[in-house]
Write a protein that holds these residues in place. Structure first.
Motif, PDB file in Angstrom:
ATOM      1  N   UNK A   7       0.829  -1.204   0.000  1.00 45.49           N
ATOM      2  CA  UNK A   7       0.000   0.000   0.000  1.00 45.49           C
ATOM      3  C   UNK A   7       0.864   1.255   0.000  1.00 45.49           C
ATOM      4  N   UNK A   8       1.865   1.275   0.873  1.00 43.66           N
ATOM      5  CA  UNK A   8       2.772   2.420   0.929  1.00 43.66           C
ATOM      6  C   UNK A   8       3.519   2.576  -0.394  1.00 43.66           C
ATOM      7  N   UNK A   9       3.950   1.453  -0.970  1.00 44.86           N
ATOM      8  CA  UNK A   9       4.666   1.491  -2.248  1.00 44.86           C
ATOM      9  C   UNK A   9       3.772   2.047  -3.362  1.00 44.86           C
ATOM     10  N   UNK A  10       2.518   1.581  -3.425  1.00 43.45           N
ATOM     11  CA  UNK A  10       1.602   2.046  -4.459  1.00 43.45           C
ATOM     12  C   UNK A  10       1.403   3.556  -4.375  1.00 43.45           C
ATOM     13  N   UNK A  11       1.067   4.027  -3.193  1.00 37.20           N
ATOM     14  CA  UNK A  11       0.737   5.445  -3.062  1.00 37.20           C
ATOM     15  C   UNK A  11       1.968   6.341  -3.210  1.00 37.20           C
ATOM     16  N   UNK A  12       3.131   5.834  -2.828  1.00 37.75           N
ATOM     17  CA  UNK A  12       4.354   6.620  -3.032  1.00 37.75           C
ATOM     18  C   UNK A  12       4.675   6.762  -4.519  1.00 37.75           C
ATOM     19  N   UNK A  13       4.377   5.712  -5.303  1.00 43.02           N
ATOM     20  CA  UNK A  13       4.647   5.756  -6.737  1.00 43.02           C
ATOM     21  C   UNK A  13       3.778   6.783  -7.457  1.00 43.02           C
ATOM     22  N   UNK A  14       2.604   7.090  -6.890  1.00 49.72           N
ATOM     23  CA  UNK A  14       1.692   8.029  -7.541  1.00 49.72           C
ATOM     24  C   UNK A  14       2.317   9.411  -7.709  1.00 49.72           C
TER      25      UNK A  14
END
Length: 225
Positions: A133-140
């Motif tokens: 989840x943290x990885x997904x939102x950081x990539x945004x």
């Protein structure tokens, strides 16, 4: 490395490790924190652990009680709501301004993170779920060059994840919708959708996550209602 720098490095290391334990739920809300036990588990002296607890206390994630030691802060729905609402606004804005400069490979990385989220939820792996989840939102907002904004987002996401710890935060129904929303957001980024529409979609997605988490907390607190 001089002694001051070494002590600071150890404290920061202890901070990251304890924050991770809170985030993944091995130290759930309200749990007592035994410094001696942590010292053995983390293979470090009690000094950096106590310093790390002070940092976590300043962030509202740990409570240090007089003559009673420390414990993970209890879940506060008002604090969680306010932190999540602010983060939703900041993250949506960051995604909008970084959209034109997303690094190559970001779209594929987002799809992989979303895939990992699904697997972690199905396998009931809180640590893997939180990491994905943290990885997904950081990539945004991987293309964002505003360092102050990135710092706020990084700290905010870790704080929210820690406050939401001890379980997978979403209901199965919400999780299916969440993953579809992620796919839609990825498609918007890939197609070069209007920045305002992207910002609105991402902010709405985060607010729905917030509402589902708070609803789930109420259900868990009142299972017979």
């Amino acid at each position: 490395m001089d002694r001051v720098a070494e002590a600071s490095s150890k404290s920061q290391g202890a901070y990251r490790l304890i924050l991770g334990m809170i985030t993944e739920g091995s130290l759930p809300a309200g749990a007592r924190i035994n410094v001696a036990q942590l010292s053995g588990e983390l293979d470090m002296s009690a000094v950096p652990i106590r310093e790390a607890l002070k940092l976590l206390e300043a962030e509202g994630l740990v409570e240090v009680l007089h003559n009673q030691g420390a414990r993970v802060a209890a879940f506060d729905p008002v604090e969680y709501k306010e932190a999540s609402e602010l983060h939703a606004v900041l993250e949506a804005y960051a995604a909008r301004i970084s959209q034109p400069t997303l690094p190559s490979g970001t779209i594929d990385a987002l799809r992989q993170a979303n895939h990992d989220l699904r697997e972690a939820f199905q396998d009931f792996e809180p640590h893997a779920f939180s990491e994905a989840s943290i990885r997904f939102h950081s990539l945004l907002y991987a293309g964002c060059t505003n360092s102050a904004l990135i710092e706020l987002l990084t700290k905010g996401r870790l704080r929210i994840a820690a406050m939401r710890s001890a379980q997978l935060a979403f209901t199965p129904r919400r999780m299916e919708i969440l993953l579809r929303e992620h796919d839609e957001i990825i498609d918007m980024l890939e197609s070069g959708a209007d920045g305002g529409q992207l910002e609105e979609a991402l902010r709405a997605h985060q607010i729905l996550n917030l509402e589902d988490t708070l609803s789930r907390r109420v259900q868990l607190a009142n299972p017979l209602s």
